[in-house]
Design an enzyme around this catalytic site. Structure first.
Site, PDB file in Angstrom:
ATOM      1  N   VAL A 144       0.777  -1.364   0.000  1.00 61.40           N
ATOM      2  CA  VAL A 144      -0.112  -0.034  -0.034  1.00 61.40           C
ATOM      3  C   VAL A 144       1.084   1.164  -0.041  1.00 61.40           C
ATOM      4  O   VAL A 144       1.800   1.332   0.974  1.00 61.40           O
ATOM      5  CB  VAL A 144      -0.993   0.188   1.217  1.00 61.40           C
ATOM      6  CG1 VAL A 144      -1.798   1.487   1.069  1.00 61.40           C
ATOM      7  CG2 VAL A 144      -1.791  -1.367   1.216  1.00 61.40           C
ATOM      8  N   GLY A 146       3.386   2.344  -1.964  1.00 64.05           N
ATOM      9  CA  GLY A 146       5.061   2.302  -2.077  1.00 64.05           C
ATOM     10  C   GLY A 146       5.677   2.370  -0.982  1.00 64.05           C
ATOM     11  O   GLY A 146       5.510   1.668   0.029  1.00 64.05           O
ATOM     12  N   GLY A 199       8.798   1.994 -14.730  1.00 59.25           N
ATOM     13  CA  GLY A 199       8.443   1.041 -13.420  1.00 59.25           C
ATOM     14  C   GLY A 199       7.487   1.246 -12.618  1.00 59.25           C
ATOM     15  O   GLY A 199       7.349   0.289 -11.493  1.00 59.25           O
ATOM     16  N   LYS A 217      -5.747  -1.606  -2.621  1.00 58.70           N
ATOM     17  CA  LYS A 217      -5.076  -1.083  -1.473  1.00 58.70           C
ATOM     18  C   LYS A 217      -5.927  -0.433  -0.550  1.00 58.70           C
ATOM     19  O   LYS A 217      -5.798  -0.567   0.884  1.00 58.70           O
ATOM     20  CB  LYS A 217      -4.070   0.204  -2.030  1.00 58.70           C
ATOM     21  CG  LYS A 217      -2.739  -0.288  -2.834  1.00 58.70           C
ATOM     22  CD  LYS A 217      -2.388   0.884  -3.600  1.00 58.70           C
ATOM     23  CE  LYS A 217      -1.176   0.363  -4.402  1.00 58.70           C
ATOM     24  NZ  LYS A 217      -0.818   1.294  -5.539  1.00 58.70           N
TER      25      LYS A 217
HETATM   26  P1  NDP Z   1       8.170  -6.455 -12.658  1.00 61.58           P
HETATM   27  O1  NDP Z   1       7.503  -6.906 -13.749  1.00 61.58           O
HETATM   28  O2  NDP Z   1       9.202  -5.307 -12.587  1.00 61.58           O
HETATM   29  O3  NDP Z   1       9.222  -7.723 -12.018  1.00 61.58           O
HETATM   30  C1  NDP Z   1       8.518  -8.963 -11.871  1.00 61.58           C
HETATM   31  C2  NDP Z   1       9.631 -10.068 -11.592  1.00 61.58           C
HETATM   32  O4  NDP Z   1       9.071 -11.191 -11.310  1.00 61.58           O
HETATM   33  C3  NDP Z   1      10.460 -10.055 -12.815  1.00 61.58           C
HETATM   34  O5  NDP Z   1      11.928 -10.143 -12.481  1.00 61.58           O
HETATM   35  C4  NDP Z   1      10.021 -11.262 -13.317  1.00 61.58           C
HETATM   36  O6  NDP Z   1      11.022 -12.104 -14.236  1.00 61.58           O
HETATM   37  C5  NDP Z   1       9.744 -12.147 -12.381  1.00 61.58           C
HETATM   38  N1  NDP Z   1       8.328 -13.091 -12.617  1.00 61.58           N
HETATM   39  C6  NDP Z   1       7.323 -12.783 -13.206  1.00 61.58           C
HETATM   40  N2  NDP Z   1       6.516 -13.766 -13.251  1.00 61.58           N
HETATM   41  C7  NDP Z   1       7.483 -14.911 -13.056  1.00 61.58           C
HETATM   42  C8  NDP Z   1       7.175 -16.337 -13.118  1.00 61.58           C
HETATM   43  N3  NDP Z   1       5.968 -16.839 -13.558  1.00 61.58           N
HETATM   44  N4  NDP Z   1       8.428 -17.070 -12.688  1.00 61.58           N
HETATM   45  C9  NDP Z   1       9.178 -16.553 -12.205  1.00 61.58           C
HETATM   46  N5  NDP Z   1       9.624 -15.179 -12.221  1.00 61.58           N
HETATM   47  C10 NDP Z   1       8.662 -14.407 -12.654  1.00 61.58           C
HETATM   48  O7  NDP Z   1       7.369  -6.090 -11.641  1.00 61.58           O
HETATM   49  P2  NDP Z   1       7.416  -5.165 -10.337  1.00 61.58           P
HETATM   50  O8  NDP Z   1       8.738  -5.297  -9.717  1.00 61.58           O
HETATM   51  O9  NDP Z   1       7.117  -3.543 -10.662  1.00 61.58           O
HETATM   52  O10 NDP Z   1       6.324  -5.408  -9.222  1.00 61.58           O
HETATM   53  C11 NDP Z   1       6.315  -6.565  -8.606  1.00 61.58           C
HETATM   54  C12 NDP Z   1       5.446  -6.636  -7.451  1.00 61.58           C
HETATM   55  O11 NDP Z   1       5.212  -5.495  -6.469  1.00 61.58           O
HETATM   56  C13 NDP Z   1       3.858  -6.429  -8.000  1.00 61.58           C
HETATM   57  O12 NDP Z   1       2.910  -7.386  -6.989  1.00 61.58           O
HETATM   58  C14 NDP Z   1       3.571  -5.291  -7.797  1.00 61.58           C
HETATM   59  O13 NDP Z   1       2.181  -4.904  -7.779  1.00 61.58           O
HETATM   60  C15 NDP Z   1       4.254  -4.697  -6.564  1.00 61.58           C
HETATM   61  N6  NDP Z   1       4.587  -3.462  -6.344  1.00 61.58           N
HETATM   62  C16 NDP Z   1       5.106  -2.643  -7.477  1.00 61.58           C
HETATM   63  C17 NDP Z   1       5.559  -1.391  -7.386  1.00 61.58           C
HETATM   64  C18 NDP Z   1       6.457  -0.634  -8.355  1.00 61.58           C
HETATM   65  O14 NDP Z   1       6.430   0.679  -8.303  1.00 61.58           O
HETATM   66  N7  NDP Z   1       6.609  -1.240  -9.609  1.00 61.58           N
HETATM   67  C19 NDP Z   1       5.089  -0.709  -6.208  1.00 61.58           C
HETATM   68  C20 NDP Z   1       4.702  -1.478  -5.090  1.00 61.58           C
HETATM   69  C21 NDP Z   1       4.190  -2.614  -5.242  1.00 61.58           C
HETATM   70  P3  NDP Z   1      11.694 -11.445 -15.590  1.00 61.58           P
HETATM   71  O15 NDP Z   1      12.258 -10.142 -15.054  1.00 61.58           O
HETATM   72  O16 NDP Z   1      12.629 -12.300 -16.169  1.00 61.58           O
HETATM   73  O17 NDP Z   1      10.467 -11.208 -16.435  1.00 61.58           O
HETATM   74  N1  HSE Z   2       1.168   0.371  -9.993  1.00 59.32           N
HETATM   75  C1  HSE Z   2       1.477   0.833  -8.523  1.00 59.32           C
HETATM   76  C2  HSE Z   2       1.053   2.526  -8.657  1.00 59.32           C
HETATM   77  C3  HSE Z   2       2.718   0.580  -7.880  1.00 59.32           C
HETATM   78  O1  HSE Z   2       1.488   3.199  -9.701  1.00 59.32           O
HETATM   79  O2  HSE Z   2       0.599   3.036  -7.440  1.00 59.32           O
HETATM   80  C4  HSE Z   2       2.653   0.924  -6.571  1.00 59.32           C
HETATM   81  O3  HSE Z   2       1.724  -0.018  -5.697  1.00 59.32           O
END
Ligand code: NDP
Ligand code: HSE
Length: 449
Positions: A144, A146, A199, A217
């Site tokens: 929730v 970030g 990202g 959230k």
């Molecule tokens: P990304 O897409 O950047 O990263 C996801 C990662 O997981 C990648 O490394 C990917 O591998 C790996 N992955 C995905 N699916 C599989 C699978 N089936 N098997 C193995 N590896 C897998 O996502 P984010 O880092 O942006 O987000 C991750 C989580 O954090 C999500 O739940 C999102 O909602 C949450 N979140 C994100 C925020 C943000 O600012 N981005 C903020 C707060 C929460 P590969 O790299 O090889 O594709």
């Molecule tokens: N996609 C989400 C946002 C990531 O933009 O707020 C953080 O939870």
């Protein structure tokens, strides 16, 4: 020992060994923060924290973090089941296979840290029960807002209060888009593409722009604030994709900003939970939260209003929240499971299943934009129709007709009214002969008490 000197506390306890599921934006941020701040983190945890095993889909893809010393695999279950991994961080996203992996980790008694709000919103009740049964925890600060430590603030810092309501800008991507459209006149799709590049956006960005992510959230915040189970399906949700720039402009003329707001309030007869574009008076701090920043306003009976502000998405800010959970886990690893901070702020047998109010029963102010024919008596007809429903007009602007069609916009702000009555009033307004396009309705929140 001098200030800043690393103690030998990390020598007293063996390093905490982390298994990382996902090496994308958040996973990469976690490795970077753990590497950069290793010394401070060890001083706070009483031991070193090392990522020892990590998974991703494509091991050849470029990464934002160093990977030296980390065993890599494409099979996340190998990480979960590795006996040399003490704690699991799930930052893959999505429901499958994340759910199955987290459940397996909990079965093995391993604490799990996740940023996956979709999974917590849908399956949190079961995951918390499983963690409780296995004497371990699911930590989800990053799920929730970030980097804002809002879960800790509500669950611990405000534990003495009866929380009456909370309101938050809790999707960074949506706020980034709204701000750039307003300030730079850029198109929706152009700004969304930038948010994806940075990202911020979800793997499926409709989650951001249609309010689903904010609803995930909000359901988490409401559960913690009111000590009730997670009820994502009961959150009323409207996105920002249909928002028109002229409404943003008219709102400003009336002294308001439009924000994509999540709102939850406790009433005698239940709880309201809703996410929708909302007019907020521009003098409120929340109205001035721009870009990828998030903010949550929480109203407690003892403390009054408190406001929490910070980055709502992005690698390092989200990693800040994940690593804070990791430090908490390191600190409490040996504590009696029954004496840890409860997942939903109240001890499990005190979670109470409060009814959720229907949207018909909520009460709020409204912004209405009517497109009408430029002819005598039109204003009087609109005012009379609203008066018939007992609706007070608070402010009004009328613009000149902009083309040969002689259609002109009339914008109204109303005093608060029950949504069911406003729906009937809008239906009657829409039926007037002079009203020649669908009426735009947005909600208004004064956020004062
Ligand atoms: P990304 O897409 O950047 O990263 C996801 C990662 O997981 C990648 O490394 C990917 O591998 C790996 N992955 C995905 N699916 C599989 C699978 N089936 N098997 C193995 N590896 C897998 O996502 P984010 O880092 O942006 O987000 C991750 C989580 O954090 C999500 O739940 C999102 O909602 C949450 N979140 C994100 C925020 C943000 O600012 N981005 C903020 C707060 C929460 P590969 O790299 O090889 O594709
Ligand atoms: N996609 C989400 C946002 C990531 O933009 O707020 C953080 O939870």
């Amino acid at each position: 020992m001098s200030v800043g000197e690393v103690t030998n506390a990390d020598a007293a306890l063996p390093p905490l060994r982390v298994g990382l599921l996902g090496l994308g934006t958040v996973g990469g941020g976690v490795v970077n923060v753990l590497t950069r701040n290793a010394e401070d983190i060890a001083r706070r945890s009483g031991r070193r924290i090392d990522v020892v095993h990590a998974s991703a889909r494509n091991l050849g893809a470029p990464r934002i973090c160093p990977l030296n010393g980390i065993l890599l695999t494409t099979n996340p279950m190998d990480v979960v089941e590795n006996p040399n991994v003490d704690v699991i961080i799930e930052v893959m996203g999505g429901m499958t296979p994340a759910s199955m992996l987290i459940r397996r980790a909990l079965e093995l008694g391993k604490p799990v840290i996740t940023a996956n709000k979709a999974l917590i919103a849908h399956e949190g009740n079961e995951l918390f029960a499983l963690a409780q049964a296995k004497g371990t925890v699911v930590a989800f600060e990053a799920a929730v807002a970030g980097g804002i430590p809002i879960i800790k603030a509500i669950r611990e810092g405000l534990a003495g209060n009866r929380i009456e309501w909370l309101a938050g800008i809790i999707n960074g991507t949506g706020n980034f888009i709204l701000t750039a459209m307003r300030d730079e006149g850029r198109s929706f799709n152009d700004v969304l593409a930038e948010a994806q590049k940075l990202g911020y956006a979800e793997a499926d960005p409709t989650f951001d722009v249609e309010g689903i992510d904010a609803a995930h959230k909000l359901s988490i915040l409401a559960a913690i604030a009111f000590g009730m189970p997670l009820k994502f399906d009961s959150v009323y949700t409207e996105g920002i994709s249909a928002l028109k720039t002229e409404d943003v402009r008219y709102a400003r003329e009336l002294g308001y900003q439009i924000k994509h707001l999540g709102f939850a309030r406790r009433h005698e007869n239940g709880v309201e939970m809703r996410v929708h574009p909302t007019l907020i008076p521009e003098r409120r701090l929340l109205a001035n939260v721009d870009g990828v920043k998030n903010a949550v306003l929480v109203w407690g009976d003892a403390v009054g209003p408190t406001l929490y502000y910070g980055a709502g998405a992005g690698a390092d800010p989200t990693a800040s929240a994940v690593v804070a959970d990791l430090v908490d886990v390191a600190r409490t690893l040996t504590a009696d499971p029954n004496h840890r901070v409860p997942h939903l702020a109240v001890v499990p047998d005190q979670v109470s299943d409060l009814p959720i109010l229907s949207m018909d029963d909520i009460q709020t102010g409204y912004y209405l934009r009517l497109t009408v024919l430029d002819q005598p008596g039109v204003l009087a007809n609109i005012a009379r129709t609203l008066a018939d429903f007992g609706i007070n007009i608070e402010a009004m602007i009328q613009k000149e007709a902009s083309d040969e069609t002689l259609h002109l916009p009339i914008v109204l702000l109303t005093h608060p009214m029950r949504e069911a009555i406003m729906n009937d009033a809008i239906e009657s307004l829409q039926a007037l002969d002079e009203v020649c396009a669908p009426i735009v309705r947005l909600r208004v929140e004064s956020l004062v008490s």
